[in-house]
Design a protein around this motif. Structure first.
Motif, PDB file in Angstrom:
ATOM      1  N   GLU A  59       0.845  -1.195   0.000  1.00 42.66           N
ATOM      2  CA  GLU A  59       0.000   0.000   0.000  1.00 42.66           C
ATOM      3  C   GLU A  59       0.882   1.247   0.000  1.00 42.66           C
ATOM      4  OE1 GLU A  59      -3.254   2.195   2.974  1.00 42.66           O
ATOM      5  OE2 GLU A  59      -2.543   0.152   3.381  1.00 42.66           O
ATOM      6  N   THR A 115      -1.202   9.917  -6.603  1.00 44.94           N
ATOM      7  CA  THR A 115      -2.356   9.026  -6.602  1.00 44.94           C
ATOM      8  C   THR A 115      -2.002   7.760  -5.827  1.00 44.94           C
ATOM      9  OG1 THR A 115      -1.671   8.053  -8.701  1.00 44.94           O
ATOM     10  CG2 THR A 115      -3.308   9.811  -8.791  1.00 44.94           C
ATOM     11  N   PRO A 116      -2.997   7.054  -5.291  1.00 45.75           N
ATOM     12  CA  PRO A 116      -2.710   5.786  -4.597  1.00 45.75           C
ATOM     13  C   PRO A 116      -2.167   4.748  -5.580  1.00 45.75           C
ATOM     14  CG  PRO A 116      -4.929   6.586  -4.100  1.00 45.75           C
ATOM     15  CD  PRO A 116      -4.424   7.414  -5.232  1.00 45.75           C
ATOM     16  N   ALA A 135      -2.253   1.488  -7.503  1.00 50.36           N
ATOM     17  CA  ALA A 135      -3.405   0.699  -7.914  1.00 50.36           C
ATOM     18  C   ALA A 135      -3.019  -0.152  -9.114  1.00 50.36           C
ATOM     19  CB  ALA A 135      -4.579   1.614  -8.274  1.00 50.36           C
ATOM     20  N   GLN A 159      -6.451  10.094 -13.169  1.00 53.32           N
ATOM     21  CA  GLN A 159      -6.984  10.722 -11.973  1.00 53.32           C
ATOM     22  C   GLN A 159      -6.516  12.159 -11.802  1.00 53.32           C
ATOM     23  OE1 GLN A 159      -9.191   9.130 -10.046  1.00 53.32           O
ATOM     24  NE2 GLN A 159      -9.454  10.828  -8.613  1.00 53.32           N
ATOM     25  N   GLU A 205     -17.518   9.350  -9.355  1.00 50.33           N
ATOM     26  CA  GLU A 205     -16.453   8.370  -9.207  1.00 50.33           C
ATOM     27  C   GLU A 205     -16.171   7.654 -10.515  1.00 50.33           C
ATOM     28  OE1 GLU A 205     -17.116   5.605  -6.084  1.00 50.33           O
ATOM     29  OE2 GLU A 205     -16.431   6.973  -4.528  1.00 50.33           O
ATOM     30  N   GLU A 225     -10.284   0.955  -9.303  1.00 46.98           N
ATOM     31  CA  GLU A 225     -10.162   0.540  -7.904  1.00 46.98           C
ATOM     32  C   GLU A 225     -10.381   1.711  -6.970  1.00 46.98           C
ATOM     33  OE1 GLU A 225      -6.438  -1.100  -5.235  1.00 46.98           O
ATOM     34  OE2 GLU A 225      -6.626  -1.815  -7.301  1.00 46.98           O
ATOM     35  N   SER A 226     -11.261   1.526  -5.978  1.00 48.10           N
ATOM     36  CA  SER A 226     -11.600   2.567  -4.997  1.00 48.10           C
ATOM     37  C   SER A 226     -12.134   3.833  -5.656  1.00 48.10           C
ATOM     38  CB  SER A 226     -10.377   2.915  -4.130  1.00 48.10           C
ATOM     39  OG  SER A 226      -9.901   1.775  -3.451  1.00 48.10           O
ATOM     40  N   GLY A 227     -12.788   3.681  -6.820  1.00 48.33           N
ATOM     41  CA  GLY A 227     -13.388   4.833  -7.485  1.00 48.33           C
ATOM     42  C   GLY A 227     -12.438   5.668  -8.304  1.00 48.33           C
ATOM     43  N   LEU A 228     -11.212   5.198  -8.533  1.00 48.10           N
ATOM     44  CA  LEU A 228     -10.264   5.955  -9.345  1.00 48.10           C
ATOM     45  C   LEU A 228     -10.738   6.019 -10.795  1.00 48.10           C
ATOM     46  CD1 LEU A 228      -6.798   4.622  -8.099  1.00 48.10           C
ATOM     47  CD2 LEU A 228      -7.770   6.884  -7.699  1.00 48.10           C
TER      48      LEU A 228
END
Length: 332
Positions: A122, A142-143, A145, A159, A204, A208-211
């Motif tokens: 993560e 950004t995260p 993913a 994103q 959204e 993943e997770s709404g990206l």
């Protein structure tokens, strides 16, 4: 270091556009540049693969920045590979090569035997652009993913920039006839020209997770063109990306001839580090004499190693910090 036979289009980035679609892109090949980066460290193979992927991504993305600018990619994670950092230094003037460097920080004892990306936990993916003195650096995050660093970069552009982006990469050790085994990497980057997103503001994405994903950003004829280009890119194989036989221009014609690819001047890329004794001294200039004393070894020296190229610096503590007693040349 011993390298294989140098190929004309190695260590270069070729920008192109598809005249029948609003799509631009780059084709990149790294050979001696990548080998130079990896030769500075004794990385396990799984870490070498991640650094190779990050390096080819950086070459593809960095070609777009202006002269004298610096682009950095960073991955920070809670996994065994804690950090991967790359820097792309654009040429100071036209005709000169860009410079690329990279390094990784990792916990060797925690590395597993799965895919390289499995060693990244993560965390986040970041792009930073330094435009020079007097300018505020740009930073986008950004995260992490997806299942690769390339997927993380695609998610970043969707994103943070709302630009549909796609990467197809290949990297690994290669052995040419009569040569020694060494690392090579190649890749293609596609990017749709900016368009107004069909998504309502704040809606959204489908990732993943709404990206947001590339498909969330374009529709209609643009979406059809983008999907077709992606399907064509799916047909590329590893030898076309890193092999010695197919030139980047031949690859573009093979993939996108119906969209009329137009190639521009290639940008050469070389391994290069900007570290210097002056830069080390500058970084230490914010510390007091007490702080410098804490950094001083039992031998009465302050030492520093460049994480990118491994260069070692051995300095007199009296010449460091804002309370320095003498200059680096020994003068009071």
């Amino acid at each position: 270091m011993t390298f294989g036979t140098q190929i004309t289009w190695d260590d270069s980035v070729l920008p192109f556009q598809l005249d029948n679609s609003d799509i631009r892109g780059r084709v990149a090949r790294l050979d001696r540049t990548l080998e130079g980066i990896l030769a500075q460290h004794d990385y396990p193979p799984v870490v070498e693969a991640l650094v190779a992927e990050m390096a080819i991504l950086t070459a593809l993305i960095g070609q777009t920045i202006k002269l004298r600018w610096k682009l950095s990619l960073q991955v920070q994670s809670k996994g065994p590979v804690r950090m991967i950092a790359t820097d792309y230094f654009s040429p100071s003037k036209e005709g000169e090569p860009a410079r690329l460097r990279a390094y990784a920080s990792f916990d060797r004892e925690k590395l597993g035997k799965g895919r390289p990306f499995d060693q990244v936990g993560e965390g986040y993916f970041a792009i930073l652009i330094d435009q020079g003195k007097g300018m505020t650096p740009y930073q986008g995050i950004t995260p992490l993913a997806g299942e690769s660093l390339a997927a993380c970069a695609e998610a970043y552009f969707a994103q943070s920039e709302q630009l549909p982006t796609r990467f197809s990469l290949s990297f690994g050790k290669s052995t040419e006839a009569g040569g020694t085994e060494h690392w090579r990497a190649g890749g293609v980057m596609l990017q749709h020209m900016p368009k107004a997103s069909p998504l309502a503001k704040g809606q959204e994405g489908s990732g993943e997770s709404g990206l947001l994903l590339a498909g969330d950003l374009i529709d209609g004829e643009d979406g059809e063109n983008w999907n077709r280009a992606n399907l064509l890119l799916d047909t590329v194989d590893d030898l076309e990306l890193i092999g010695p036989s197919i030139t980047p221009t031949d690859l573009l014609v093979r993939l996108f001839h119906e969209d009329v690819p137009r190639a521009f001047d290639a940008q050469p890329v070389r391994f290069g580090c900007t570290c210097s004794e002056d830069r080390v001294r500058q970084s230490l200039s914010i510390y007091s004499a007490k702080d410098i004393e804490k950094m001083t070894t039992q031998d009465g020296r302050v030492t520093a190693d460049c994480q990118f190229c491994g260069r070692h610096y051995d300095l007199d503590p009296k010449s460091l910090g804002f309370e320095a007693q003498e200059q680096s040349d020994g003068k009071a």
